[in-house]
Design an enzyme around this catalytic site. Structure first.
Site, PDB file in Angstrom:
ATOM      1  N   GLY A  49       0.817  -1.368  -0.094  1.00 21.70           N
ATOM      2  CA  GLY A  49      -0.019   0.061  -0.152  1.00 21.70           C
ATOM      3  C   GLY A  49       1.015   1.335  -0.063  1.00 21.70           C
ATOM      4  O   GLY A  49       0.243   2.331   0.156  1.00 21.70           O
ATOM      5  N   CYS A  50       2.103   1.167   0.109  1.00 19.28           N
ATOM      6  CA  CYS A  50       2.806   2.394  -0.076  1.00 19.28           C
ATOM      7  C   CYS A  50       3.612   2.471  -1.204  1.00 19.28           C
ATOM      8  O   CYS A  50       3.894   1.353  -1.942  1.00 19.28           O
ATOM      9  CB  CYS A  50       4.254   2.133   0.903  1.00 19.28           C
TER      10      CYS A  50
END
Length: 136
Positions: A49-50
């Site tokens: 998610g980064c």
């Protein structure tokens, strides 16, 4: 309530009027962190998610949450350093009680992070909470 180490950052930020100075301070905090050993940069510690590469390695000692982290992006390393000051050393039972969004909001971060960085920060906070919950 935030940890004393985080409160120090809040106090330091109060003396910096310009967001660029605050941004530099966050980056410097990231540079000051010890690097994560290469052996700990594995899929199990990678945060999904980064936009950048992020690894968080938990260490639970006698019910106390500690972690190491690293990123290939300097501002994200700084965000990890902020999270370290917010969470490291807390009893695992108290990690979920920390309102990271509100605490980080005291620094004015929400207004100055891109949507991608905000999503990545949320993913890091979620990972920290998951790690502490699993150890609790």
């Amino acid at each position: 309530m935030a940890q004393a180490a985080f409160e120090e950052v809040v106090e330091d930020f109060e003396f910096l009027d310009d967001w660029e100075d605050r941004y530099r301070m966050v980056i410097e905090m990231g540079k000051a962190m010890d690097p994560l050993p290469e052996a700990l940069k594995v899929p199990a510690t990678k945060v999904d998610g980064c936009a950048s590469q992020v690894w968080l390695h938990p260490q639970i000692d006698a019910g106390i949450y500690h972690f190491q982290g690293e990123s290939d992006a300097m501002i994200v390393r700084g965000l990890i350093a902020l999270l370290h000051r917010l969470y490291d050393g807390l009893p695992v039972s108290q990690v979920a009680a920390v309102d990271a969004r509100a605490e980080l909001g005291r620094l004015g971060l929400h207004d100055h992070l891109s949507a991608q960085r905000s999503n990545g920060l949320r993913a890091m906070i979620d990972r920290i909470r998951e790690q502490a919950a699993a150890a609790n």
